[in-house]
Design a protein around this motif. Structure first.
Motif, PDB file in Angstrom:
ATOM      1  N   LYS A   2     -12.691 -13.574   4.449  1.00  0.00           N
ATOM      2  CA  LYS A   2     -14.088 -13.907   4.706  1.00  0.00           C
ATOM      3  C   LYS A   2     -15.012 -12.707   4.587  1.00  0.00           C
ATOM      4  N   SER A   3     -14.491 -11.494   4.753  1.00  0.00           N
ATOM      5  CA  SER A   3     -15.358 -10.311   4.720  1.00  0.00           C
ATOM      6  C   SER A   3     -15.834  -9.972   3.318  1.00  0.00           C
ATOM      7  N   SER A  38     -18.276  -7.059   2.039  1.00  0.00           N
ATOM      8  CA  SER A  38     -19.139  -6.509   3.098  1.00  0.00           C
ATOM      9  C   SER A  38     -18.815  -5.054   3.420  1.00  0.00           C
ATOM     10  N   MET A  39     -17.538  -4.692   3.408  1.00  0.00           N
ATOM     11  CA  MET A  39     -17.190  -3.305   3.724  1.00  0.00           C
ATOM     12  C   MET A  39     -17.632  -2.352   2.616  1.00  0.00           C
ATOM     13  N   GLU A  71     -21.472 -12.544  -4.161  1.00  0.00           N
ATOM     14  CA  GLU A  71     -21.540 -11.181  -3.633  1.00  0.00           C
ATOM     15  C   GLU A  71     -21.390 -10.159  -4.759  1.00  0.00           C
ATOM     16  N   THR A 115      -9.865   0.756   8.263  1.00  0.00           N
ATOM     17  CA  THR A 115     -11.258   0.801   8.682  1.00  0.00           C
ATOM     18  C   THR A 115     -12.147   1.234   7.518  1.00  0.00           C
ATOM     19  N   CYS A 116     -13.449   1.058   7.706  1.00  0.00           N
ATOM     20  CA  CYS A 116     -14.411   1.549   6.713  1.00  0.00           C
ATOM     21  C   CYS A 116     -14.239   3.048   6.493  1.00  0.00           C
ATOM     22  N   GLN A 123      -5.210  -3.432   6.496  1.00  0.00           N
ATOM     23  CA  GLN A 123      -6.313  -3.639   7.439  1.00  0.00           C
ATOM     24  C   GLN A 123      -6.950  -2.312   7.871  1.00  0.00           C
ATOM     25  N   GLU A 136     -21.219  -1.742   3.179  1.00  0.00           N
ATOM     26  CA  GLU A 136     -21.401  -0.855   4.336  1.00  0.00           C
ATOM     27  C   GLU A 136     -21.067   0.586   3.977  1.00  0.00           C
ATOM     28  N   SER A 185     -10.166  -7.094   2.126  1.00  0.00           N
ATOM     29  CA  SER A 185     -10.443  -8.503   2.410  1.00  0.00           C
ATOM     30  C   SER A 185      -9.259  -9.387   2.019  1.00  0.00           C
TER      31      SER A 185
END
Length: 396
Positions: A204-205, A208-209, A238, A172-173, A170, A212, A164
């Motif tokens: 902004k994420s 969240s990852m 969070e 991926t999960c 950048q 997930e 983030s």
């Protein structure tokens, strides 16, 4: 300076981190030999006796996120911070550090980090490290995170891995998930923590990852330490949710409005909010981000200034937790001692207990630093360093 084999510390109020009241502590070599109100010096051997009346003695602080080889560089080569000095660490009340790389895994290497880690151990404190840096694939010594953790004694996990943040690779999960799996198995096979130390930026994420990844894999939340969790209000919310679900939230003492991070939540206040919102005391830790750069960005991500984070912020925030936020001392002290030791599997650290390492941070009633012992050696006396690194200007 010759370190006496026996040292008797007399009359301090001991937080182990639980409140043990007034105790005497006998140090034998680098270990705690006795913790008892009536402990005395051995009669047949020389023993240094130190009067700590009216002082508070705690386990030595464990700082799990320190840029020991320097950090920064986001503003160009002249903004690379220098290597940390031994006395900078000890005069912050810190006796154990975990070194990491950050944005720059190119001009600073994991091998350089390992050499500095070993150097700090030779100078008298305890030091460990993470393999890797912000980017994925992340730099290693052996070619894999798993192998680094298994083969190299000082490596206890991987980090700091950026998420983030505009400076991350950048990924991926799935790439984050693969990294966590390597660290987890490496830790299992070597009886180490195998932790993934996560730099969480202002993106902004947010987390969240991580939510997930842990919801859609067998990787537990306990495998990650998301740090800088107090860098803004939304991230703190969070982080509290994450910790209430069993994860660890790591508050950064060096990230605060006072340090120039205008969106940040003051660390002591972040800890209080977490506790008030039902986070278990064992799920909160605090590290300093010490010796890392504190870059300031404009709205488009351009660097407009840079500073250096100090480890001294840890003691300042512990003081504010206790004095201002009215958090119980035995709770606040856990955040930088026993909680960190448990998460990182440092079995001889984080408690004032017989047979544990003789690491102590001693303060007066106003939580001003008085003394530090690391592995049984008196490093700080009356707030001043008395043991220096090899190349420090005032080296003895």
């Amino acid at each position: 300076m010759t370190k006496p084999f026996f040292t008797l510390l007399c009359g301090a109020r001991v937080f182990a981190p639980r409140d043990m009241g007034i105790q005497n502590i006998l140090i034998a070599g680098d270990k705690i030999a006795a913790v008892c109100p009536t402990a005395t010096a051995p009669t047949n051997y020389p023993c240094q006796i130190v009067d700590l009346t009216d002082c508070i003695l705690m386990p030595g602080f464990i700082d799990s996120h320190v840029h020991i080889t320097g950090g920064g560089g986001e503003g160009g080569f002249a903004t690379r911070t220098p290597e940390i000095l031994l006395s900078q660490i000890t005069t912050s009340g810190v006796t154990t550090v975990v070194g990491c790389l950050g944005t720059d895994g190119t001009t600073r290497s994991v091998i350089n980090l390992l050499a500095k880690t070993r150097g700090l151990c030779a100078e008298g404190i305890s030091a460990y490290m993470y393999t890797g840096a912000y980017e994925l694939p992340t730099p290693t010594i052996t070619g894999s995170v798993r192998s680094d953790i298994i083969i190299i004694d000082k490596i206890i996990g991987t980090g700091e891995i950026a998420m983030s943040d505009h400076r991350s690779a950048q990924p991926t999960c799935q790439e984050y998930k693969n990294l966590a799996a390597q660290a987890r198995v490496g830790g299992m096979l070597s009886s180490k923590a195998g932790i993934v130390d996560m730099h969480i930026g202002d993106g902004k994420s947010g987390l969240s990852m991580l939510f997930e990844i842990t919801a859609n894999s067998e990787i537990p939340k306990s495998q990650f330490i998301p740090t800088h969790i107090n860098r803004n209000q939304q991230l703190l919310i969070e982080g509290i949710k994450w910790a209430k679900q069993g994860g660890i939230m790591d508050i950064t003492s060096g990230v605060s409005p006072e340090s120039g991070s205008v969106q940040a939540v003051k660390p002591s206040q972040a800890a209080k909010r977490a506790l008030e919102n039902g986070v278990a005391t064992t799920n909160i830790t605090m590290s300093s981000d010490g010796n890392g750069s504190v870059p300031l960005f404009d709205a488009t991500g351009n660097t407009i200034g840079v500073g250096v984070a100090s480890q001294k912020s840890m003691l300042q925030e512990i003081r504010d937790m206790i004095k201002t936020e009215k958090i119980a001392p035995d709770t606040a002290i856990k955040f930088v001692t026993s909680n960190v030791a448990g998460i990182l599997k440092l079995s001889q650290k984080g408690q004032v207990k017989e047979s544990f390492d003789a690491d102590f941070t001693v303060v007066d009633k106003d939580f001003q630093l008085k003394h530090v012992w690391a592995r049984g050696q008196h490093m700080v006396d009356n707030g001043q360093a008395i043991v220096f690194g090899t190349f420090e200007q005032n080296s003895l």
